[in-house]
Design a protein around this motif. Sequence first.
Motif: not given
Length: 242
Positions: A108, A235, A71
């Motif tokens: 993640t 995310r 991210s």
Amino acid sequence: MAEDLIIMDPTYQRETACKCHHVHVQPVTQSFPSPALSFIEDSTEERHLSRVKGAECESTHSNSRKNLHISACLMEEFLELAKENTDKDLETCGILGAFLDKGILYVTTLIIPKQESTSNSCLAQNEEEVFAIQHENSLIPVGWIHTHPSQSCFMSSIDLHTQYSYQVMVPEAFAIVVAPTDALRSYGIFRISEPGGMNVLRECQETGFHTHRETADGAPIYEHCANVYTNSNLRFEVFDLR
């Protein structure tokens, strides 16, 4: 030069995996940018991919490894979570978990373990809690992240041995160093060079802070990652176990 990060050996996971289902973990969890059933946002939204800084310096061996996406917010959020320690000149460490989808590793999960810290070290504790999260969420341990609250952005000898223990298990594994006081480079995403650096670390039996011999081909012992990209649509979830 001071000693740096001391973090868990991921090879220990093989010994504790069978015990993971007995560990009860109650972490503080957060999701960024927001909670979702899928970690990848709606594909109709425009996605921005950027190769990390310095990646052009890496060797051509990266062509044989899978690409990794992190991210665009991960390092910023980790630095915010580490702020209390950073203000006290204490290091903070975390472990990165990923899943594989269509040949790409997506980071993640950020797990921040219970830890003891000084200005130049961070010792992870209760490793079984980390392994339980990895086991329950089918995560691949693709690397780790830590701060240098008052040092520059580099990999110490202890960092290199930690990175070796990850990279020998997962060739794509990488290390993130976040150095908020380094005016030249506030963060770096590194890996041990192959085959030279890995051979040096494989043969090194020293502990603590020490120097390493040169690689056989004269190349640097570690390098920037060319196969790590920041992904604006990705995310991630945080397990803060402290």
